[in-house]
Structure formats: C-alpha cells, structure tokens
Design a protein around this motif. Structure first.
Motif, PDB file in Angstrom:
ATOM      1  N   LYS A 130       0.818  -1.496   0.446  1.00  0.00           N
ATOM      2  CA  LYS A 130      -0.006   0.021   0.259  1.00  0.00           C
ATOM      3  C   LYS A 130       0.729   0.984  -0.274  1.00  0.00           C
ATOM      4  N   GLU A 131       1.985   1.329  -0.227  1.00  0.00           N
ATOM      5  CA  GLU A 131       3.363   2.469   0.393  1.00  0.00           C
ATOM      6  C   GLU A 131       3.215   2.902  -1.116  1.00  0.00           C
ATOM      7  N   VAL A 132       3.382   1.997  -2.351  1.00  0.00           N
ATOM      8  CA  VAL A 132       3.634   2.143  -3.030  1.00  0.00           C
ATOM      9  C   VAL A 132       2.157   2.739  -3.987  1.00  0.00           C
ATOM     10  N   MET A 133       1.319   2.474  -3.383  1.00  0.00           N
ATOM     11  CA  MET A 133      -0.366   3.383  -3.932  1.00  0.00           C
ATOM     12  C   MET A 133      -0.499   4.012  -3.179  1.00  0.00           C
ATOM     13  N   ARG A 134      -0.074   4.423  -2.139  1.00  0.00           N
ATOM     14  CA  ARG A 134       0.001   5.669  -1.831  1.00  0.00           C
ATOM     15  C   ARG A 134       0.974   6.613  -2.448  1.00  0.00           C
ATOM     16  N   HIS A 207      -3.412  -4.497 -10.802  1.00  0.00           N
ATOM     17  CA  HIS A 207      -4.337  -4.051 -11.987  1.00  0.00           C
ATOM     18  C   HIS A 207      -5.349  -3.062 -11.073  1.00  0.00           C
ATOM     19  N   VAL A 208      -5.754  -3.238 -10.091  1.00  0.00           N
ATOM     20  CA  VAL A 208      -6.343  -2.016  -9.104  1.00  0.00           C
ATOM     21  C   VAL A 208      -5.968  -0.418 -10.235  1.00  0.00           C
ATOM     22  N   LEU A 209      -4.194  -0.506  -9.586  1.00  0.00           N
ATOM     23  CA  LEU A 209      -4.148   0.951 -10.469  1.00  0.00           C
ATOM     24  C   LEU A 209      -4.279   1.194 -11.576  1.00  0.00           C
ATOM     25  N   ARG A 210      -3.681   0.423 -12.393  1.00  0.00           N
ATOM     26  CA  ARG A 210      -4.071   0.266 -14.238  1.00  0.00           C
ATOM     27  C   ARG A 210      -5.438   0.938 -13.958  1.00  0.00           C
ATOM     28  N   ARG A 211      -5.916   0.645 -13.525  1.00  0.00           N
ATOM     29  CA  ARG A 211      -7.762   0.983 -13.176  1.00  0.00           C
ATOM     30  C   ARG A 211      -7.925   2.253 -13.279  1.00  0.00           C
ATOM     31  N   TRP A 212      -7.603   2.624 -12.474  1.00  0.00           N
ATOM     32  CA  TRP A 212      -7.130   3.800 -11.319  1.00  0.00           C
ATOM     33  C   TRP A 212      -6.975   4.528 -12.375  1.00  0.00           C
ATOM     34  N   LEU A 213      -5.684   4.749 -12.868  1.00  0.00           N
ATOM     35  CA  LEU A 213      -4.958   4.930 -13.530  1.00  0.00           C
ATOM     36  C   LEU A 213      -6.174   5.325 -15.372  1.00  0.00           C
ATOM     37  N   ASP A 220     -12.346   5.727  -5.082  1.00  0.00           N
ATOM     38  CA  ASP A 220     -11.874   5.829  -4.041  1.00  0.00           C
ATOM     39  C   ASP A 220     -10.964   4.285  -4.603  1.00  0.00           C
ATOM     40  N   LEU A 221      -9.632   4.662  -4.371  1.00  0.00           N
ATOM     41  CA  LEU A 221      -8.203   3.320  -4.906  1.00  0.00           C
ATOM     42  C   LEU A 221      -8.299   2.388  -3.783  1.00  0.00           C
ATOM     43  N   GLU A 222      -8.004   2.996  -3.098  1.00  0.00           N
ATOM     44  CA  GLU A 222      -7.599   1.658  -0.996  1.00  0.00           C
ATOM     45  C   GLU A 222      -8.866   1.365  -1.036  1.00  0.00           C
ATOM     46  N   GLN A 223      -9.728   1.063  -0.842  1.00  0.00           N
ATOM     47  CA  GLN A 223     -10.816   0.634  -1.570  1.00  0.00           C
ATOM     48  C   GLN A 223     -11.006  -0.572  -1.873  1.00  0.00           C
ATOM     49  N   GLN A 224     -11.091  -0.032  -3.453  1.00  0.00           N
ATOM     50  CA  GLN A 224     -10.924  -1.130  -4.622  1.00  0.00           C
ATOM     51  C   GLN A 224      -9.481  -1.880  -4.222  1.00  0.00           C
ATOM     52  N   LEU A 225      -8.686  -0.909  -4.091  1.00  0.00           N
ATOM     53  CA  LEU A 225      -7.730  -2.712  -3.965  1.00  0.00           C
ATOM     54  C   LEU A 225      -7.556  -4.068  -2.597  1.00  0.00           C
ATOM     55  N   ASP A 226      -8.010  -3.084  -0.981  1.00  0.00           N
ATOM     56  CA  ASP A 226      -8.798  -4.199  -0.079  1.00  0.00           C
ATOM     57  C   ASP A 226      -9.948  -5.100  -0.829  1.00  0.00           C
ATOM     58  N   HIS A 227     -10.447  -4.418  -1.610  1.00  0.00           N
ATOM     59  CA  HIS A 227     -11.646  -5.725  -2.608  1.00  0.00           C
ATOM     60  C   HIS A 227      -9.853  -6.602  -2.870  1.00  0.00           C
TER      61      HIS A 227
END
Length: 288
Positions: A130-134, A207-213, A220-227
């Motif tokens: 999640k540090e990468v996501m942030r 996968h989640v990060l690319r979809r968000w970008l 909500d990127l973090e919520q998608q990541l948690d799923h």
C-alpha cells in the motif's frame, strides 16, 4: 533485506591513540544523536525534492519533445542544475520519471520489519505494498501522465517492470520466512507458494492501480485495493504464517450466530479488513 557488513577499520580515536595522541573516546550524547538524525532527515528530504524536480522536468520534455529527442542535458537545464547533478540522482533519463520508487521500497520494507507478532504475513505484505499505492495517490495528475508515457515509450515500460520486480523480490523473501510446511506437505515447493503469493499481491495491486489510472484517477483507490487483496488472502492465506508468534489470548475477531443476528466481538487493535473478512466468511457459512 541484507545488511551491509560492518567495517573492520579501527575507530579514529583508537588510531590516534596508537600514535601517542589521545583521541575522542566519549560516546555521543542524546542531543548529538538527535542533531545527526535531524540532519539526515533534512538531507533525505532535499534529495527527494531534487529528484522530483528533475522528474517533473523530464516528464514535461518527454511530453512536448518526445522521449527519444530529449537529452539528459536538456532535462538538467530545465531543472536549473548541472548535468553532473542529474547523474548524482539518476543513472539514465528513463529512470528520471520514477523518483520515488527507492524511498517507497524502503518504506515498504519498514512495514515488514515492524509487523506485529499476531499479524498474518500475507496481511503484512498487503499493507507493505500500500506504500506504493500511496505514492501514486499522492500526485494523481502526475501519476496519470506518467502512466500515459510508460504506455507509449518501451524503455519507460521496461524501467517500470524492473521497479515492480524489486517489490516482488522483497515480498517473496518475507513470505519465505513465514511458510508453514506442516499445512502444505509440498517439500521443496514451499518457495513456489511464497513466490506465487507475493506475485499475486503485486499483480492485484497493479491491476487495481492501472484501472484507476486509466479512469483518470477517479474512485476510491484504497477501497478497490482492499477488495482485490481479500481475494488474494482467500486464495493464498493458508500455509503462510509459521514464523509468527501465536498469541495466547482469544482471537482478534470472533463471530457467533444468535438466531438471525450475527454477534461480532473484536479487539480494538484488530485490523478492519480482518474483521470484515471474518464477518463475510460467517455470513457465507450461515447462508449455505
């Protein structure tokens, strides 16, 4: 992560005394240590600021002139520094648009090192990445533009892949230290599970990060990541955790059914995603 070997060279004070001159022998006091720590933090902040400044100049030039037509000299000039300053921070121009990965890797390793004894190692790895996501979420516009550039320039794409591989190696080494051989009688295949699990965490994140970008950093990127991580945990959660100390107290989260009601009891330090996972599992079991 491996630690650098300590130097065998004698302290300066000892070398001075051997020549008949008494050197410094007293240990540094708390104030000196605090001053050194503060100085190190300032230096690290200045380094990151310069790296980001060079990255911003590189991205702007890549977008306007094109990657191939842009030179290191032009990037340095746009950032207002000398060519040698550029090479103190980056080895090549393709590396210049990823200024935060080194620091993010250190923070991710810090999450692993500071993990609480009761936490499942796979959960620790999910928190670490999640540090990468942030890092990406801190500057959405920059991240979207960088994503566009990496899609268009093969050299930048290759550099991004190399950065991702560093995280996978970090997490694989960590999971290898917590593989439960008694739960999976696979002999020499335990490194395979650790590597696949680490790769699954990184793949879910990417996968989640690319979809968000691709969406322009919407949602909500973090919520998608948690799923996505919940799916990984359900698939790879068993068998990883032998290296953890098992607490003697009650589980962090417990659920029981009372008629049509589920009663949940959780410790105040229980991770929220763990609480939700236990409740979801209980609901699925009850509704079968």
């Amino acid at each position: 992560m491996s630690q650098p070997a300590k130097s065998a060279r004698a302290p300066r004070g000892a070398a001075t005394e051997s020549r008949g001159v008494k050197g410094p022998t007293s240990a540094k006091g708390p104030q000196e240590r605090a001053t050194e720590t503060s100085g190190a933090r300032r230096a690290a902040a200045q380094r990151l600021t310069m790296r980001r400044k060079l990255a911003a100049a590189a991205m702007e030039l890549f977008a306007t002139k094109g990657y191939e037509a842009t030179t290191v000299d032009e990037i340095a000039a746009a950032a207002g520094v000398a060519r040698r300053t550029f090479f103190r921070h980056f080895r090549s121009k393709e590396e210049a648009i990823f200024p935060d990965h080194d620091d993010t890797l250190v923070r991710a390793a810090g999450v692993l090192d500071a993990a609480p004894p009761h936490e499942n190692p796979l959960d620790t790895v999910c928190r670490g990445i999640k540090e990468v996501m942030r890092m990406y979420a801190a500057s959405p516009a920059v991240s979207v533009e960088r994503y566009r550039l990496t899609r268009e320039v093969p050299a930048l794409r290759e550099r991004e892949i190399a950065s991702v591989a560093r995280y996978e190696r970090l997490f694989t080494r960590y999971l290898l230290g917590h593989f439960d051989e008694t739960a999976h009688h696979v002999g020499d295949d335990d490194p395979l599970l650790a590597e696949v699990a680490a790769s699954a965490v990184v793949t879910a994140h990417n996968h989640v990060l690319r979809r968000w970008l691709r969406s322009g950093a919407q949602g909500d990127l973090e919520q998608q990541l948690d799923h996505a991580f919940a799916i990984v945990r359900e698939t790879f959660g068993a068998g990883i955790g032998a290296g953890r100390e098992r607490p003697e107290e009650a589980p962090a989260t417990a659920v029981r059914a009372e008629g049509e009601v589920l009663v949940t009891v959780a410790r105040t330090d229980a991770p929220l995603d763990e609480v939700m996972r236990v409740i979801e599992k209980a609901l699925k079991t009850k509704n079968r």
